[in-house]
Design a protein around this motif. Structure first.
Motif, short mmCIF file in Angstrom:
data_model
loop_
_atom_site.label_atom_id
_atom_site.label_comp_id
_atom_site.label_asym_id
_atom_site.label_seq_id
_atom_site.Cartn_x
_atom_site.Cartn_y
_atom_site.Cartn_z
N GLU A 29 0.85 -0.88 -0.18
CA GLU A 29 0.04 -0.14 -0.01
C GLU A 29 0.91 1.23 -0.15
N LYS A 30 1.86 1.19 0.71
CA LYS A 30 2.93 2.21 0.88
C LYS A 30 3.25 2.57 -0.29
N THR B 81 2.30 1.65 -3.45
CA THR B 81 1.42 2.19 -4.48
C THR B 81 1.13 3.41 -4.32
N THR B 82 0.99 4.03 -2.96
CA THR B 82 0.60 5.25 -2.71
C THR B 82 1.74 6.31 -3.12
N THR B 83 2.84 5.91 -2.77
CA THR B 83 3.97 6.84 -3.08
C THR B 83 4.45 6.98 -4.55
N GLN C 55 2.67 5.22 -7.17
CA GLN C 55 1.47 5.40 -8.08
C GLN C 55 1.85 4.44 -9.39
N LEU D 259 -6.35 -1.33 -3.90
CA LEU D 259 -5.27 -0.45 -4.15
C LEU D 259 -5.29 0.20 -5.73
#
Length: 266
Positions: free
Chosen positions: A19-20, A22-24, A26, A50
């Motif tokens: 998740e980290k 993916t968020t960071t 993209q 996600l």
């Protein structure tokens, strides 16, 4: 298109890190290795939350396992061989329906090979060598184009892919029988996309052992993770990043993600 390859070393254990990531970053496509989860227990809902609606994965309990997570539509390859006569979940392939045209994508987790670099006394090393030979022979007959090949190959082929070339020549992952076979595989029609951005004379690592408490200070790394592309995709290579900070995330994998950016395909 942004592509990431990462040996996550247990998907369910490290979902917060995915998740980290993916968020960071993209990414549009993530290729994972060592997911260590059977298909029926794959965290489908969490991965789709996600943003990855298009998935192709193959896994087993506690070991191995590979997965392609994509925001872009994909068609799973169904004709890939069973390598070395073992269905041990080391390869998945797919066609990614990317803007500008389709690309073939292969995600590999090559056997680690154990500790003794002698196939006569170490079946794991014999398996590793035979696996790479089989894959090489298969790709030699494919004549690949518009193809990306990624994964944890468990081989650091070049002198500056390891922290000490002379010392590691007899250590599994950098021995001549392995590096020669990996070179033969690459020569079936691929370009080392990471070294397109970082010259061979510069150090480049993606793995640091858990045994190195201060891994940054010692920097005893190896480049075990790779991204290759066919020559027709080289003009689309736009950037590369080895996400070293991920090695300091909570309960990290000993591998870090590698990011490759592609210009729109033409």
């Amino acid at each position: 298109m942004r592509l990431v390859t990462w040996n996550i070393n247990s998907l369910r254990l490290r979902m917060p890190l995915l998740e980290k990531l993916t968020t960071t970053l993209q990414p549009d496509v993530i290729c994972l290795q060592e997911t260590k989860v059977t298909d029926e227990l794959f965290p489908l809902d969490a991965v789709r939350a996600l943003g990855f609606e298009h998935l192709h994965y193959k896994g087993m309990k506690s070991y191995n396992g590979v997965a392609i997570l994509s925001r872009l539509p994909l068609s799973a390859a169904t004709d890939t061989p069973i390598w070395y006569g073992k269905e041990d979940c080391r390869h998945v392939g797919a066609t990614i329906h990317a803007p500008g045209g389709d690309i073939a994508l292969h995600d590999f987790y090559v056997p680690a090979g154990g500790d003794e670099p002698d196939p006569a006394i170490n079946p794991k090393f014999a398996h590793k060598l035979a696996f790479v030979e089989e894959v090489t022979n298969w790709f030699a007959h494919q004549k690949p184009n518009r193809t990306v090949l990624v994964g944890d190959f468990n081989i650091a082929p070049l002198e500056h892919d390891v922290w000490n070339h002379k010392q590691l020549l007899k250590i599994v992952s950098h021995t001549p029988p392995e590096t020669e076979r990996l070179t033969n595989w690459q020569q079936t029609g691929f370009v080392d996309a990471m070294r397109h951005f970082v010259p061979p004379q510069d150090k480049l690592y993606t793995w640091w052992s858990y045994r190195n408490r201060d891994w940054r200070k010692s920097n005893r790394g190896r480049r075990l993770d790779h991204i290759w592309v066919t020559p027709d995709l080289v003009p689309q290579l736009a950037g590369m990043n080895v996400v070293q900070d991920a090695r300091d995330w909570p309960s990290p994998s000993d591998h870090v993600p590698v990011v490759m950016d592609f210009l729109p395909l033409s």
